[in-house]
Design a protein around this motif. Structure first.
Motif, mmCIF file in Angstrom:
data_model
loop_
_atom_site.group_PDB
_atom_site.id
_atom_site.type_symbol
_atom_site.label_atom_id
_atom_site.label_comp_id
_atom_site.label_asym_id
_atom_site.label_seq_id
_atom_site.Cartn_x
_atom_site.Cartn_y
_atom_site.Cartn_z
ATOM 1 N N ASP A 104 52.946 -62.206 71.418
ATOM 2 C CA ASP A 104 53.338 -61.940 72.727
ATOM 3 C C ASP A 104 52.156 -61.110 73.646
ATOM 4 O O ASP A 104 51.817 -60.155 73.180
ATOM 5 N N VAL A 105 51.936 -61.771 74.741
ATOM 6 C CA VAL A 105 50.665 -61.138 75.630
ATOM 7 C C VAL A 105 51.324 -60.323 76.338
ATOM 8 O O VAL A 105 51.881 -60.622 77.483
ATOM 9 N N GLN B 184 45.042 -61.027 72.488
ATOM 10 C CA GLN B 184 45.444 -60.615 73.561
ATOM 11 C C GLN B 184 46.646 -59.915 73.377
ATOM 12 O O GLN B 184 47.509 -59.699 74.284
ATOM 13 N N GLY B 185 47.005 -59.447 71.927
ATOM 14 C CA GLY B 185 48.281 -58.730 71.497
ATOM 15 C C GLY B 185 48.192 -57.393 72.214
ATOM 16 O O GLY B 185 47.193 -56.747 72.798
ATOM 17 N N GLU B 186 49.065 -56.504 71.731
ATOM 18 C CA GLU B 186 49.424 -55.130 72.079
ATOM 19 C C GLU B 186 48.412 -54.280 71.638
ATOM 20 O O GLU B 186 47.891 -53.534 72.527
ATOM 21 N N ARG C 236 45.793 -51.995 73.821
ATOM 22 C CA ARG C 236 45.671 -50.319 73.981
ATOM 23 C C ARG C 236 44.140 -50.261 73.452
ATOM 24 O O ARG C 236 43.956 -49.091 74.263
ATOM 25 N N ALA C 237 43.451 -50.926 72.954
ATOM 26 C CA ALA C 237 42.188 -50.419 72.565
ATOM 27 C C ALA C 237 41.252 -50.841 73.774
ATOM 28 O O ALA C 237 40.120 -50.143 74.239
ATOM 29 N N ALA D 152 51.616 -43.629 80.091
ATOM 30 C CA ALA D 152 51.447 -43.008 78.976
ATOM 31 C C ALA D 152 51.740 -44.012 77.544
ATOM 32 O O ALA D 152 51.325 -43.705 76.629
ATOM 33 N N GLN D 153 52.551 -44.948 77.863
ATOM 34 C CA GLN D 153 52.870 -46.018 76.761
ATOM 35 C C GLN D 153 51.351 -46.823 76.412
ATOM 36 O O GLN D 153 51.195 -47.354 75.311
ATOM 37 N N ARG D 154 50.816 -47.026 77.611
ATOM 38 C CA ARG D 154 49.379 -48.201 77.334
ATOM 39 C C ARG D 154 48.509 -47.310 77.001
ATOM 40 O O ARG D 154 47.454 -48.029 76.323
ATOM 41 N N LEU D 155 48.133 -45.907 76.892
ATOM 42 C CA LEU D 155 47.013 -45.217 76.459
ATOM 43 C C LEU D 155 47.139 -44.271 75.304
ATOM 44 O O LEU D 155 47.998 -43.445 75.305
ATOM 45 N N PRO D 156 46.379 -44.414 74.117
ATOM 46 C CA PRO D 156 46.540 -43.612 72.885
ATOM 47 C C PRO D 156 45.662 -42.455 73.304
ATOM 48 O O PRO D 156 45.210 -42.275 74.325
#
Length: 237
Positions: free
Chosen positions: A93-94, A164-166, A170-171, A197-201
């Protein structure tokens, strides 16, 4: 060549092409008279003109049928033969999203976009909050210059052969935000809204999370809590 031989050759061609031939049993009304020939099939198939008779076996022998057990055994590779297994790529899932990175004051503000670019009101609100933070820090210039806005879109390409995954998303976001923090010299990161906030570590920078600029404009009652959260950046300096 007489008419009988011609008719035999025509029937041989049609038979080679797999075309069935039919002759009416009786004379059809209004039709031309049907030529009825008493043709005796030859002992050997008649070959089309110009093609020598072949005595070789068919090029592709019929495939034997296998039952379920035989098919399962035949699918196992022989230990004595090198077999290269081809594994189909698993569907991934992209995620699709866009982030806006805003350089304002000494901080980098990141907000996830909801299908539309930032409005002038949103950018102006970020500028005002950055100016208030600068004033709280005792900066001489309490009103920063025009914020610099840059957009990050995922996926970054349409090549389905690349991941192109999750995790890759994030990386990529971490690399993009990390470079912005290093190049701009920002002292910390403000995440606007839960989506960013969910997209970034965690990148190891001073970070605070508040409501998105769109939410703050729609609900001014959220601004006091957002301001208290922003002041933690100053107190931790």
């Amino acid at each position: 060549m007489d008419s009988g031989s011609q008719e035999m050759r025509r029937l041989a061609y049609l038979d080679a092409l797999g075309v069935d031939t039919y002759v009416s049993r009786e004379q059809l009304p209004g039709a031309a008279p049907t030529r009825r020939l008493a043709i005796v099939p030859p002992a050997h198939p008649v070959q089309p003109a110009g093609r020598p008779e072949s005595t070789a076996q068919p090029a592709t022998p019929p495939m034997p049928r296998l039952n379920a057990d035989q098919a399962a055994r035949s699918s196992q590779p022989d230990s004595g033969v090198g077999v290269t297994a081809v594994t189909p790529a698993a569907s991934v899932d992209v995620p699709r999203f866009s982030l806006a990175a805003i350089e304002a004051g000494n901080w980098l503000w990141v907000e996830e976009l909801a299908g539309m670019p930032l409005t002038t009101e949103q950018v102006q609100l970020v500028k005002s909050m950055a100016g208030a933070l600068g004033h709280a820090e005792g900066a001489v210039e309490s009103a920063p210059g025009q914020p610099q806005v840059q957009q990050f879109d995922w996926p970054m390409h349409s090549n389905q052969q690349l991941d192109q995954g999750e995790a890759s998303a994030r990386a990529a976001v971490a690399g993009f935000i990390g470079r912005k923090l290093d190049e701009s010299g920002c002292r910390g990161l403000v995440m606007l809204g839960g989506g960013s906030a969910q997209r970034l570590p965690d990148l190891g920078f001073r970070t605070v999370k508040i409501e998105s600029s769109a939410e703050l404009l729609q609900r001014p009652d959220l601004k006091p809590a957002a301001w208290r959260a922003l002041l933690t950046l100053v107190s931790a300096a």
